[in-house]
Design an enzyme around this catalytic site. Sequence first.
Site, short mmCIF file in Angstrom:
data_model
loop_
_atom_site.label_atom_id
_atom_site.label_comp_id
_atom_site.label_asym_id
_atom_site.label_seq_id
_atom_site.Cartn_x
_atom_site.Cartn_y
_atom_site.Cartn_z
N HIS A 85 0.90 -1.25 0.08
CA HIS A 85 -0.06 0.12 -0.05
C HIS A 85 0.88 1.38 0.10
O HIS A 85 0.56 2.24 -0.69
CB HIS A 85 -1.03 -0.04 1.08
CG HIS A 85 -2.02 -0.82 1.07
ND1 HIS A 85 -3.03 -1.12 2.19
CD2 HIS A 85 -2.57 -1.73 0.03
CE1 HIS A 85 -3.81 -2.07 1.64
NE2 HIS A 85 -3.68 -2.24 0.31
N TYR A 95 -9.64 4.14 2.02
CA TYR A 95 -10.18 2.92 2.98
C TYR A 95 -11.91 2.79 2.86
O TYR A 95 -12.40 1.72 2.52
CB TYR A 95 -9.63 2.76 4.18
CG TYR A 95 -8.24 2.26 4.30
CD1 TYR A 95 -8.17 0.69 4.20
CD2 TYR A 95 -7.04 2.80 4.19
CE1 TYR A 95 -6.88 0.08 4.20
CE2 TYR A 95 -5.89 2.48 4.02
CZ TYR A 95 -5.83 0.83 4.06
OH TYR A 95 -4.45 0.09 3.97
N GLU A 137 0.86 1.86 8.06
CA GLU A 137 1.16 2.49 6.86
C GLU A 137 1.69 3.91 7.37
O GLU A 137 2.72 4.20 6.77
CB GLU A 137 0.04 2.75 5.76
CG GLU A 137 -0.34 1.31 5.11
CD GLU A 137 -1.46 1.01 4.48
OE1 GLU A 137 -1.96 2.02 4.31
OE2 GLU A 137 -1.85 -0.19 4.32
#
Length: 153
Positions: A85, A95, A137
């Site tokens: 990602h 998302y 992330e």
Amino acid sequence: MVSQQTIDIVKSTAPILKKNGQQITTRMYEIMFQNHPEVREQFRMAAQADGSQPARLATAVYSYANQIDNLPALKSMVEKIAHRHVQTHVTPEQYPVVGESLLQAMKDVLGEAATEEVMAAWSEAYQALSEVFIHREDEIYIGEEKKPQLLHS
């Protein structure tokens, strides 16, 4: 993170996800690319055409359903996906796009099996998982920013 009722419901869907997972994820990408064409550029269309991307996502969704009560078992999968990602510049704002597309695909493919109770549980479970990915992330992005840049002569 999620209620015990959600854990129980999501785990109970694992067998049907194992059986219908790729059909669901293929439908999810159709929905997402139709409703949000701007995200197409982040995907290798060859992996869509040959079915490898929907297959990988189907495996991940099934794994999550099967291990929702044992999240440490998913650590390596989360790491691999989070790094991918970051490479493809996924943002937290994307998302909900994936989530709405996935839930709609579940409804489309599962039909009557996608009861209100099942969909509510999956909505809660998806939200929790998306928060795990967003957090990881963020850590990866921060870690990359802290790396010293090599000077080129």
